[in-house]
Motif scaffolding. Sequence first.
Motif, PDB file in Angstrom:
ATOM      1  N   ASP A 256       0.805  -1.215   0.000  1.00 48.56           N
ATOM      2  CA  ASP A 256       0.000   0.000   0.000  1.00 48.56           C
ATOM      3  C   ASP A 256       0.838   1.265   0.000  1.00 48.56           C
ATOM      4  O   ASP A 256       0.324   2.346  -0.214  1.00 48.56           O
ATOM      5  CB  ASP A 256      -0.943  -0.006   1.209  1.00 48.56           C
ATOM      6  N   GLY A 257       2.110   1.120   0.271  1.00 47.48           N
ATOM      7  CA  GLY A 257       2.974   2.294   0.282  1.00 47.48           C
ATOM      8  C   GLY A 257       2.892   3.018   1.608  1.00 47.48           C
ATOM      9  O   GLY A 257       1.955   2.826   2.383  1.00 47.48           O
ATOM     10  N   PRO A 258       3.886   3.866   1.853  1.00 45.95           N
ATOM     11  CA  PRO A 258       3.940   4.549   3.141  1.00 45.95           C
ATOM     12  C   PRO A 258       2.898   5.658   3.252  1.00 45.95           C
ATOM     13  O   PRO A 258       2.421   6.170   2.245  1.00 45.95           O
ATOM     14  CB  PRO A 258       5.360   5.140   3.151  1.00 45.95           C
ATOM     15  N   ASP A 259       2.573   6.002   4.503  1.00 43.37           N
ATOM     16  CA  ASP A 259       1.579   7.045   4.740  1.00 43.37           C
ATOM     17  C   ASP A 259       2.235   8.399   4.934  1.00 43.37           C
ATOM     18  O   ASP A 259       2.123   9.013   6.003  1.00 43.37           O
ATOM     19  CB  ASP A 259       0.724   6.675   5.972  1.00 43.37           C
ATOM     20  N   HIS A 260       2.975   8.844   3.954  1.00 48.13           N
ATOM     21  CA  HIS A 260       3.496  10.206   4.004  1.00 48.13           C
ATOM     22  C   HIS A 260       3.704  10.680   2.570  1.00 48.13           C
ATOM     23  O   HIS A 260       3.759   9.862   1.647  1.00 48.13           O
ATOM     24  CB  HIS A 260       4.783  10.271   4.832  1.00 48.13           C
ATOM     25  N   PRO A 261       3.809  11.982   2.378  1.00 41.21           N
ATOM     26  CA  PRO A 261       3.997  12.491   1.013  1.00 41.21           C
ATOM     27  C   PRO A 261       5.328  12.011   0.432  1.00 41.21           C
ATOM     28  O   PRO A 261       6.312  11.856   1.158  1.00 41.21           O
ATOM     29  CB  PRO A 261       4.009  14.015   1.204  1.00 41.21           C
ATOM     30  N   GLU A 262       5.304  11.794  -0.854  1.00 41.19           N
ATOM     31  CA  GLU A 262       6.520  11.315  -1.503  1.00 41.19           C
ATOM     32  C   GLU A 262       6.800  12.126  -2.767  1.00 41.19           C
ATOM     33  O   GLU A 262       5.931  12.806  -3.290  1.00 41.19           O
ATOM     34  CB  GLU A 262       6.381   9.837  -1.866  1.00 41.19           C
ATOM     35  N   ILE A 263       8.043  11.988  -3.214  1.00 40.12           N
ATOM     36  CA  ILE A 263       8.448  12.682  -4.426  1.00 40.12           C
ATOM     37  C   ILE A 263       9.172  11.693  -5.338  1.00 40.12           C
ATOM     38  O   ILE A 263       9.991  10.905  -4.878  1.00 40.12           O
ATOM     39  CB  ILE A 263       9.340  13.904  -4.077  1.00 40.12           C
ATOM     40  N   GLY A 264       8.806  11.720  -6.595  1.00 45.73           N
ATOM     41  CA  GLY A 264       9.470  10.866  -7.572  1.00 45.73           C
ATOM     42  C   GLY A 264      10.266  11.724  -8.525  1.00 45.73           C
ATOM     43  O   GLY A 264       9.783  12.750  -8.992  1.00 45.73           O
ATOM     44  N   ARG A 265      11.509  11.331  -8.786  1.00 49.89           N
ATOM     45  CA  ARG A 265      12.348  12.109  -9.716  1.00 49.89           C
ATOM     46  C   ARG A 265      13.461  11.212 -10.241  1.00 49.89           C
ATOM     47  O   ARG A 265      13.641  10.090  -9.761  1.00 49.89           O
ATOM     48  CB  ARG A 265      12.931  13.317  -9.008  1.00 49.89           C
ATOM     49  N   ILE A 266      14.205  11.736 -11.175  1.00 54.39           N
ATOM     50  CA  ILE A 266      15.293  10.946 -11.739  1.00 54.39           C
ATOM     51  C   ILE A 266      16.569  11.220 -10.967  1.00 54.39           C
ATOM     52  O   ILE A 266      16.969  12.366 -10.777  1.00 54.39           O
ATOM     53  CB  ILE A 266      15.496  11.273 -13.233  1.00 54.39           C
ATOM     54  N   ARG A 267      17.160  10.133 -10.485  1.00 48.47           N
ATOM     55  CA  ARG A 267      18.450  10.242  -9.792  1.00 48.47           C
ATOM     56  C   ARG A 267      19.378   9.204 -10.389  1.00 48.47           C
ATOM     57  O   ARG A 267      19.027   8.018 -10.425  1.00 48.47           O
ATOM     58  CB  ARG A 267      18.274   9.940  -8.299  1.00 48.47           C
ATOM     59  N   ASP A 268      20.522   9.627 -10.819  1.00 49.45           N
ATOM     60  CA  ASP A 268      21.499   8.720 -11.437  1.00 49.45           C
ATOM     61  C   ASP A 268      20.856   7.901 -12.547  1.00 49.45           C
ATOM     62  O   ASP A 268      21.061   6.685 -12.630  1.00 49.45           O
ATOM     63  CB  ASP A 268      22.118   7.775 -10.392  1.00 49.45           C
ATOM     64  N   GLY A 269      20.043   8.543 -13.339  1.00 47.39           N
ATOM     65  CA  GLY A 269      19.452   7.864 -14.484  1.00 47.39           C
ATOM     66  C   GLY A 269      18.327   6.917 -14.144  1.00 47.39           C
ATOM     67  O   GLY A 269      17.876   6.155 -14.991  1.00 47.39           O
ATOM     68  N   MET A 270      17.872   6.903 -12.893  1.00 46.35           N
ATOM     69  CA  MET A 270      16.758   6.028 -12.523  1.00 46.35           C
ATOM     70  C   MET A 270      15.664   6.832 -11.840  1.00 46.35           C
ATOM     71  O   MET A 270      15.957   7.783 -11.098  1.00 46.35           O
ATOM     72  CB  MET A 270      17.234   4.946 -11.554  1.00 46.35           C
ATOM     73  N   VAL A 271      14.445   6.420 -12.058  1.00 47.02           N
ATOM     74  CA  VAL A 271      13.356   7.082 -11.356  1.00 47.02           C
ATOM     75  C   VAL A 271      13.330   6.558  -9.930  1.00 47.02           C
ATOM     76  O   VAL A 271      13.240   5.355  -9.706  1.00 47.02           O
ATOM     77  CB  VAL A 271      12.006   6.814 -12.043  1.00 47.02           C
ATOM     78  N   THR A 272      13.468   7.455  -8.977  1.00 45.23           N
ATOM     79  CA  THR A 272      13.432   7.028  -7.579  1.00 45.23           C
ATOM     80  C   THR A 272      12.305   7.757  -6.856  1.00 45.23           C
ATOM     81  O   THR A 272      11.967   8.887  -7.193  1.00 45.23           O
ATOM     82  CB  THR A 272      14.754   7.358  -6.859  1.00 45.23           C
ATOM     83  N   ILE A 273      11.745   7.062  -5.892  1.00 39.54           N
ATOM     84  CA  ILE A 273      10.676   7.658  -5.090  1.00 39.54           C
ATOM     85  C   ILE A 273      11.150   7.719  -3.649  1.00 39.54           C
ATOM     86  O   ILE A 273      11.638   6.723  -3.099  1.00 39.54           O
ATOM     87  CB  ILE A 273       9.382   6.824  -5.198  1.00 39.54           C
ATOM     88  N   GLU A 274      11.070   8.868  -3.044  1.00 41.01           N
ATOM     89  CA  GLU A 274      11.490   8.971  -1.655  1.00 41.01           C
ATOM     90  C   GLU A 274      10.560   9.895  -0.888  1.00 41.01           C
ATOM     91  O   GLU A 274       9.733  10.582  -1.476  1.00 41.01           O
ATOM     92  CB  GLU A 274      12.932   9.452  -1.563  1.00 41.01           C
ATOM     93  N   ARG A 275      10.747   9.886   0.410  1.00 43.06           N
ATOM     94  CA  ARG A 275       9.906  10.718   1.259  1.00 43.06           C
ATOM     95  C   ARG A 275      10.137  12.187   0.916  1.00 43.06           C
ATOM     96  O   ARG A 275      11.260  12.608   0.683  1.00 43.06           O
ATOM     97  CB  ARG A 275      10.273  10.453   2.712  1.00 43.06           C
ATOM     98  N   TYR A 276       9.035  12.914   0.907  1.00 47.22           N
ATOM     99  CA  TYR A 276       9.150  14.343   0.630  1.00 47.22           C
ATOM    100  C   TYR A 276       9.508  15.060   1.927  1.00 47.22           C
ATOM    101  O   TYR A 276       8.784  14.986   2.911  1.00 47.22           O
ATOM    102  CB  TYR A 276       7.837  14.883   0.077  1.00 47.22           C
ATOM    103  N   HIS A 277      10.672  15.740   1.914  1.00 47.58           N
ATOM    104  CA  HIS A 277      11.100  16.449   3.110  1.00 47.58           C
ATOM    105  C   HIS A 277      10.870  17.927   2.931  1.00 47.58           C
ATOM    106  O   HIS A 277      11.383  18.518   1.991  1.00 47.58           O
ATOM    107  CB  HIS A 277      12.573  16.186   3.377  1.00 47.58           C
ATOM    108  N   TYR A 278      10.158  18.479   3.833  1.00 44.79           N
ATOM    109  CA  TYR A 278       9.946  19.919   3.775  1.00 44.79           C
ATOM    110  C   TYR A 278      11.272  20.625   4.001  1.00 44.79           C
ATOM    111  O   TYR A 278      12.018  20.293   4.915  1.00 44.79           O
ATOM    112  CB  TYR A 278       8.926  20.352   4.831  1.00 44.79           C
TER     113      TYR A 278
END
Lengths: 287, 267
Positions: A256-278
Motif C-alpha cells: 500500500d505504500g507509506p503514509d506520508h507524502p513522496e516525491i518521484g524524480r530521476i536520480r542517477d538515471g533512474m526514477v526514484t521515489i522517496e519521502r518528501y522532506h519539507y
Amino acid sequence: MKKADIVIKGSKDGLTFYLDSQCDFSDLVIAIEQKLASADCFLVGAHVNVDVGLRKLTEEQIERLRILFPSYGLILRGITSWSDSEGNNDEGEGAIMKGNRERIYQIANHLYESSERPEPAGESRNLESKESIVSFVPAAMEAPPSSLSTAATDDGAENEAPIITLGGDEQTLLIQRTLRSGQTVRYPGNVVILGDVNPGAEVIAGGNIIVMGVFRGVAHAGALGSLDAVVTAYRLRPTQLRIANHITRPPDEDDDGPDHPEIGRIRDGMVTIERYHYGSKSFGKDA
Amino acid sequence: MGEVMVITSGKGGVGKTTTTANIGTGLASLGYKVVLVDTDIGLRNLDVVMGLENRIVYDIVDVTSGQVSYSKALIKDKRFPDGRLNLLPAAQTKDKTAVNQAQMQKLCEDLKKEFDFVLIDCPAGIEQGFKNAIAGAEKAIVVTTPEVSAIRDADRIIGLLEAGGLRNPRLIINRLRPAMVKQGDMMSIEDMVDILAIDVLGVVPEDDTIVISTNKGEPAVLDDNSRAGQAYRNITRRLTGADVPLMNLEVSEGLFDKVRKIFGMGR
C-alpha cells in the motif's frame, strides 16, 4: 486536387509550420491535424509559428488555427502571411515584396494564464468539445471575444509585454477536482491538482506534477524531455510513473505504500521515489 | 493460422471479461500461444482483471491507427515467462469510434498469423464497440447468466452475430447456482437452451473465489481449488477439441442426466 503540403521546421524559437498556399484551407487543417495527432504528445508545449505563404487568411481561418494548435497542446505564437496588406492577392508581386512580412496575428502567452482562473464550482466546463481532455483549451477558448478580435488585428508588439511580465515559461495549471478514469490533463507547464487522481486517469505535464491528494493514475512529468521534472503527491501510488523518457511501474508485491507524502524524480538515471522532506532541496526543476 | 474468437453477451456484468481472462489463461497453460484483445475502449477492464494495468504503454488505438506495431503494444503476462499469453489493452481516454471495423479486421488478420488463439473481449451493448469486436472474428462465444434479462440480450446478440456472419456461436452459462435451480428459483440450463437453441460450451457455477481472483488480478483458472476455475479449465479443453463432460454441479441425478443429455446433443 493537390495534396495539402506542410513542412515543419524546428529552431530554437520553436516550430515553424510552412503551409501550402495553393490548396484548400480545409485540406490544410486536416493535414495539420493528422501531423499533430501522429506526433502524440511529443509536441505538447512546443511553440509554433505558422507561415501561410501567399495565402490571405480570413478571420474565421485565423480563428480555426488559433483553436487547432492549442487543442493538441501546442502554443501558437504567430501567423505570418506574405500576401500584401491591401488584399490584392497578386502572387508575383507578393513574392517580390519579400521584406513585407505582415504579422497579421500574434497570440500571447497570457491567454494561457487565464486558465489559472478558478473553475466555477470545480466542474469541468469543457465536456462539450473534447469529453475526456481536460486542458488549457477551454480557457483559451473562453477568453473574451473582444480581446480575441483585438489580438487578431493588432500588430503583436503590444502583446509582447504581458509575456515578459508574466514570467515566460513558468506556467502552472491548477485543477481543483478529482481526475477520474479516462480523464487526461495535458499541459506544457506545471500541473497542480487539488484532489485525487484515480486509476485510469493520466496527467501529462511539460514540467512538474504536484498532487494534493492520492495519485493512483499514470503520471508523465517532463513530457517535453525535462529530466529535472518531479512528481510529488500527498500519497504517491501511481499505476505508472513516467519522467521525461523514463517509464517505471511499482513492484508487483501488493504494497500500500507509506503514509506520508513522496516525491518521484530521476536520480542517477533512474526514477526514484522517496519521502518528501519539507525544506530540503526536493522541489525538482529550478524555478 | 490461429482462431479469432469473440466473447460477447449484449448485457453488461455477466462475466465477459472474466471469461476472456480465464479462457485465455487456460489456453496458455495448455501450451497455446494466446493474445487477448480488449475492445472495450473507454471502459477497459481486462488489464485490471489480468493484473497487468501498470504495464500499459501503448494500446489498441495506437496499433490500429498505425502509430506502433502490435508487437510493441502487446503486454506479456508475467505468469508465463515464455511470453505465451499476451494482452492488447484498450485505450481508456478515447471512445469506441477511435477504431473502425476495417482496422479491427486487419488487426485480427495480423494477430492470427502469430497466435493460436485470438480472444476478443467485447464491450456490452450492440453499438459501434460490438460491431468492431465482431468485425474480425471467426467464432463467437456468448456468455449469459440465468436471468431473463441476460437471456433476452443473449438472444438478441445471437441474432446479430448471425447477421454478421458468425454462425453457431457457443454458450457459456455463468454464475449458475445449482441449489436455487434445484428449488426452482432459478432458470435451469435446460430452460436456457430451450430459448437460445445453441450449443452449450460450459456452465460456470457461482463462486466466491472469482471475486477474490478478480481483485487480485489472477485468473481463477490457475487456482486448483476454485470450482469456477475447474469449470473454465473444462471449457478451455473443450475449445481445443477434447470431449469433457459438464462438471457435476451437485444437483439431483435427474437434472445432471438432463444436462449431460443436452451436452451430448450439443456436440
